[in-house]
Design a protein around this motif. Structure first.
Motif, PDB file in Angstrom:
ATOM      1  N   LEU A  50      -5.444  -9.594 -15.974  1.00 46.73           N
ATOM      2  CA  LEU A  50      -4.315  -9.142 -14.927  1.00 46.73           C
ATOM      3  C   LEU A  50      -4.403  -8.533 -13.385  1.00 46.73           C
ATOM      4  O   LEU A  50      -3.753  -9.637 -12.463  1.00 46.73           O
ATOM      5  N   LEU A  51      -5.519  -8.569 -13.149  1.00 50.95           N
ATOM      6  CA  LEU A  51      -6.032  -8.360 -11.940  1.00 50.95           C
ATOM      7  C   LEU A  51      -6.582  -9.634 -11.490  1.00 50.95           C
ATOM      8  O   LEU A  51      -7.571  -9.862 -10.618  1.00 50.95           O
ATOM      9  N   SER A  52      -6.969 -10.815 -12.092  1.00 50.48           N
ATOM     10  CA  SER A  52      -7.013 -12.243 -11.331  1.00 50.48           C
ATOM     11  C   SER A  52      -5.602 -12.649 -10.903  1.00 50.48           C
ATOM     12  O   SER A  52      -6.108 -13.416 -10.303  1.00 50.48           O
ATOM     13  N   HIS A  53      -4.064 -11.772 -10.361  1.00 50.10           N
ATOM     14  CA  HIS A  53      -3.865 -12.409 -10.340  1.00 50.10           C
ATOM     15  C   HIS A  53      -3.699 -11.326  -8.977  1.00 50.10           C
ATOM     16  O   HIS A  53      -3.600 -10.267  -8.934  1.00 50.10           O
ATOM     17  N   LYS A  54      -3.541 -12.398  -7.845  1.00 49.58           N
ATOM     18  CA  LYS A  54      -3.926 -10.969  -6.143  1.00 49.58           C
ATOM     19  C   LYS A  54      -2.380 -10.328  -5.928  1.00 49.58           C
ATOM     20  O   LYS A  54      -3.000  -8.905  -5.257  1.00 49.58           O
ATOM     21  N   LYS A  55      -1.387 -10.473  -6.743  1.00 51.03           N
ATOM     22  CA  LYS A  55      -0.306  -9.672  -6.213  1.00 51.03           C
ATOM     23  C   LYS A  55      -1.403  -8.363  -6.905  1.00 51.03           C
ATOM     24  O   LYS A  55      -0.945  -7.250  -6.212  1.00 51.03           O
ATOM     25  N   VAL A  56      -1.261  -8.580  -7.890  1.00 57.87           N
ATOM     26  CA  VAL A  56      -1.577  -7.425  -9.086  1.00 57.87           C
ATOM     27  C   VAL A  56      -2.955  -6.145  -8.244  1.00 57.87           C
ATOM     28  O   VAL A  56      -2.863  -5.246  -8.181  1.00 57.87           O
ATOM     29  N   PHE A  57      -3.935  -7.334  -8.170  1.00 60.94           N
ATOM     30  CA  PHE A  57      -4.853  -7.105  -7.021  1.00 60.94           C
ATOM     31  C   PHE A  57      -5.192  -5.804  -5.958  1.00 60.94           C
ATOM     32  O   PHE A  57      -5.235  -5.370  -5.492  1.00 60.94           O
ATOM     33  N   ILE A  58      -3.989  -6.484  -5.456  1.00 63.44           N
ATOM     34  CA  ILE A  58      -3.573  -6.240  -4.077  1.00 63.44           C
ATOM     35  C   ILE A  58      -3.387  -5.039  -4.656  1.00 63.44           C
ATOM     36  O   ILE A  58      -2.774  -3.602  -3.281  1.00 63.44           O
ATOM     37  N   GLU A  59      -1.816  -5.060  -5.648  1.00 60.62           N
ATOM     38  CA  GLU A  59      -1.346  -3.324  -6.261  1.00 60.62           C
ATOM     39  C   GLU A  59      -2.152  -2.512  -6.658  1.00 60.62           C
ATOM     40  O   GLU A  59      -2.284  -1.132  -5.892  1.00 60.62           O
ATOM     41  N   LEU A  60      -3.328  -3.039  -7.249  1.00 59.39           N
ATOM     42  CA  LEU A  60      -4.699  -2.033  -7.357  1.00 59.39           C
ATOM     43  C   LEU A  60      -4.945  -1.038  -6.251  1.00 59.39           C
ATOM     44  O   LEU A  60      -4.603   0.553  -6.888  1.00 59.39           O
ATOM     45  N   LEU A  61      -5.199  -1.984  -5.023  1.00 57.61           N
ATOM     46  CA  LEU A  61      -5.412  -1.368  -3.706  1.00 57.61           C
ATOM     47  C   LEU A  61      -4.943   0.132  -3.114  1.00 57.61           C
ATOM     48  O   LEU A  61      -4.907   0.873  -3.302  1.00 57.61           O
ATOM     49  N   ARG A  62      -3.533  -1.115  -2.973  1.00 54.27           N
ATOM     50  CA  ARG A  62      -2.914   0.198  -2.558  1.00 54.27           C
ATOM     51  C   ARG A  62      -2.322   0.895  -3.386  1.00 54.27           C
ATOM     52  O   ARG A  62      -1.729   2.466  -2.375  1.00 54.27           O
ATOM     53  N   SER A  63      -1.980   1.255  -4.161  1.00 57.04           N
ATOM     54  CA  SER A  63      -1.838   1.964  -4.774  1.00 57.04           C
ATOM     55  C   SER A  63      -3.014   3.295  -5.126  1.00 57.04           C
ATOM     56  O   SER A  63      -2.768   4.937  -5.459  1.00 57.04           O
ATOM     57  N   PHE A  64      -4.477   2.945  -5.705  1.00 53.58           N
ATOM     58  CA  PHE A  64      -5.347   3.683  -5.938  1.00 53.58           C
ATOM     59  C   PHE A  64      -5.928   3.726  -4.356  1.00 53.58           C
ATOM     60  O   PHE A  64      -7.884   4.747  -5.183  1.00 53.58           O
ATOM     61  N   VAL A  65      -6.651   3.432  -3.181  1.00 49.50           N
ATOM     62  CA  VAL A  65      -7.962   3.205  -3.261  1.00 49.50           C
ATOM     63  C   VAL A  65      -6.806   3.802  -1.916  1.00 49.50           C
ATOM     64  O   VAL A  65      -5.785   3.050  -0.544  1.00 49.50           O
ATOM     65  N   LYS A  76      -7.294   4.019   2.083  1.00 54.49           N
ATOM     66  CA  LYS A  76      -8.123   3.676   3.345  1.00 54.49           C
ATOM     67  C   LYS A  76      -7.252   3.085   3.777  1.00 54.49           C
ATOM     68  O   LYS A  76      -6.356   2.563   3.962  1.00 54.49           O
ATOM     69  N   ASP A  77      -7.277   3.293   5.061  1.00 58.69           N
ATOM     70  CA  ASP A  77      -6.178   2.810   6.195  1.00 58.69           C
ATOM     71  C   ASP A  77      -6.393   1.341   6.082  1.00 58.69           C
ATOM     72  O   ASP A  77      -5.657   0.997   6.467  1.00 58.69           O
ATOM     73  N   TRP A  78      -7.800   0.230   5.911  1.00 59.24           N
ATOM     74  CA  TRP A  78      -7.533  -0.744   6.715  1.00 59.24           C
ATOM     75  C   TRP A  78      -6.792  -1.608   4.698  1.00 59.24           C
ATOM     76  O   TRP A  78      -6.712  -2.784   4.692  1.00 59.24           O
ATOM     77  N   VAL A  79      -6.616  -0.905   4.207  1.00 62.27           N
ATOM     78  CA  VAL A  79      -5.972  -1.128   2.932  1.00 62.27           C
ATOM     79  C   VAL A  79      -4.594  -1.898   3.021  1.00 62.27           C
ATOM     80  O   VAL A  79      -4.122  -2.843   3.065  1.00 62.27           O
ATOM     81  N   ASN A  80      -3.957  -1.343   3.894  1.00 63.34           N
ATOM     82  CA  ASN A  80      -2.618  -1.160   4.668  1.00 63.34           C
ATOM     83  C   ASN A  80      -2.805  -2.790   5.561  1.00 63.34           C
ATOM     84  O   ASN A  80      -1.677  -3.557   6.144  1.00 63.34           O
ATOM     85  N   GLU A  81      -3.581  -3.233   6.266  1.00 63.63           N
ATOM     86  CA  GLU A  81      -4.339  -4.088   6.880  1.00 63.63           C
ATOM     87  C   GLU A  81      -4.294  -5.813   5.835  1.00 63.63           C
ATOM     88  O   GLU A  81      -4.301  -6.342   6.288  1.00 63.63           O
ATOM     89  N   ILE A  82      -4.341  -5.436   4.903  1.00 62.69           N
ATOM     90  CA  ILE A  82      -4.702  -6.286   4.392  1.00 62.69           C
ATOM     91  C   ILE A  82      -2.862  -8.114   3.792  1.00 62.69           C
ATOM     92  O   ILE A  82      -2.355  -7.223   3.684  1.00 62.69           O
ATOM     93  N   ASP A  83      -3.496  -8.719   4.262  1.00 59.81           N
ATOM     94  CA  ASP A  83      -2.214  -9.697   4.477  1.00 59.81           C
ATOM     95  C   ASP A  83      -2.335 -10.635   2.979  1.00 59.81           C
ATOM     96  O   ASP A  83      -3.786 -11.471   2.989  1.00 59.81           O
ATOM     97  N   GLU A  84      -1.502 -10.950   2.272  1.00 60.60           N
ATOM     98  CA  GLU A  84      -1.999 -10.979   0.714  1.00 60.60           C
ATOM     99  C   GLU A  84      -2.078 -12.368   1.220  1.00 60.60           C
ATOM    100  O   GLU A  84      -2.685 -13.251   0.009  1.00 60.60           O
TER     101      GLU A  84
END
Length: 350
Positions: A22-37, A39-47
């Motif tokens: 699941l987490l090998s797919h970058k959309k799910v990885f980014i979803e993980l960060l945005r849902s559970f981390v 931190k302000d820098w999470v919002n700066e991540i560009d897929e």
């Protein structure tokens, strides 16, 4: 795996692979960060600036303990590496900060190996930031140190001269059902379904997720189906696994898939409940060592399961069952539960 039991290792292997898949797919990885981390820098991540590094950095010392993932991300034109450790086991590992330090160093070594010596020697050359994240789904609360310095004896004496870092912990079982449902996304739904809950509660959660998951993308739907196949079906007997596989492969939408999974799991749970009931009856009967005890332990369960399977069980059938002698009851109890028509019960009552 930390477990010493070989069977537990084998059981957890597909589980770890399921999460890594699941987490090998970058959309799910980014979803993980945005849902559970948070931190302000999470919002700066560009897929478009996220790349998965297709390499594991697990050392020989910790072989088979866990699975890991590494992502390279461009943040403000700077390279940042996210090291995600999947700690999908029941026990807390108090060596976690030390292990993470070794993995971080391994990532840096790999980066330096691919960096020219001339560049490394430049005054302005700096190692990229590595953000360690531990994903833990054990039942017990995570009580290991979150910062490295806390693992060093008398670290307070030396202040800033001690090596230190703090990892991000995602302790899956500390989130409530409401919090996970509110996320309305794939990773929250997976965390909710992976909880160790009773049979009825699992079915209820499947129902609740029908609305939550109805708008996921086609790619996410495929990921969810494959995760179900590798995780949810791992405790099912072979014939049920085939049925689940057919349901998942033939599903064109979330509602259809969940409805059919719900039916299949409910049938399996009822079947298992019947078997457990008969076993408990036999155990109770043997323990009491008398005919009355066996009737209380087996007959009561048998009647209850028949009533659950068939809407109307004639009272004369119940009375005839009660008159069966001890040995006959023991012989036919399991066969009776396999009957498809209530009238077929007659042959066991003559």
């Amino acid at each position: 795996m930390m477990e010493t039991d070989k069977n537990k290792k084998n059981l957890n292997a597909p589980h770890d692979k399921g999460y890594k898949y699941l987490l090998s797919h970058k959309k799910v990885f980014i979803e993980l960060l945005r849902s559970f981390v948070k931190k302000d820098w999470v919002n700066e991540i560009d897929e478009s600036k996220v790349i998965r590094i297709n390499k594991s950095f697990i050392l020989q010392d910790f072989k088979n303990k866990e699975a890991d993932l590494v992502y390279q991300v461009k943040l403000e034109n700077k390279e940042v590496f996210f090291y995600i450790l999947l700690e999908l086991q029941s026990k807390v590992d108090f060596q976690m900060p030390y292990r993470l330090l070794l993995y971080i160093i391994e990532v840096w070594r790999e980066i330096l190996k691919d960096t020219s010596l001339n560049r490394q020697k430049r005054k302005d050359y700096k190692l990229p930031a590595i953000i360690p994240i531990v994903l833990y789904n054990g039942i017990n609360r995570w009580t290991a140190c979150l910062s490295f310095k806390e693992t060093i004896d008398s670290y307070e004496l030396f202040g800033e001269n001690i090596v230190d870092f703090k990892y991000i912990l995602i302790d899956v079982n500390r989130y409530s059902e409401e919090e996970l449902l509110q996320l309305s996304n794939l990773i929250g739904s997976v965390f909710l379904l992976d909880r160790r809950v009773g049979r009825e509660e699992l079915i209820e959660r499947l129902k609740k997720l029908t609305d939550v998951l109805k708008d996921i993308s086609e790619d996410e739907f495929i990921l969810l189906k494959n995760w179900f196949l590798s995780i949810v079906s791992r405790f099912l007997p072979e014939e049920r696994k085939r049925e689940v596989r057919e349901i998942l492969e033939g599903s064109k939408g979330v509602e259809f898939m969940i409805s059919n999974l719900e039916r299949t799991l409910k049938e399996e749970f009822i079947k298992k409940s019947r078997k457990e009931g008969i076993k408990e009856g036999l155990r109770r009967g043997r323990k009491e060592g008398k005919i009355e005890g066996k009737i209380e332990g087996i007959l009561a369960v048998l009647i209850e399961q028949l009533k659950e399977k068939f809407t109307n069980v004639p009272s004369e059938y119940i009375e005839a069952l009660k008159k069966l002698d001890d040995n006959t009851l023991l012989l036919v109890a399991k066969d009776i539960l396999k009957i498809e028509k209530i009238d077929d019960l007659k042959k066991y009552l003559n």
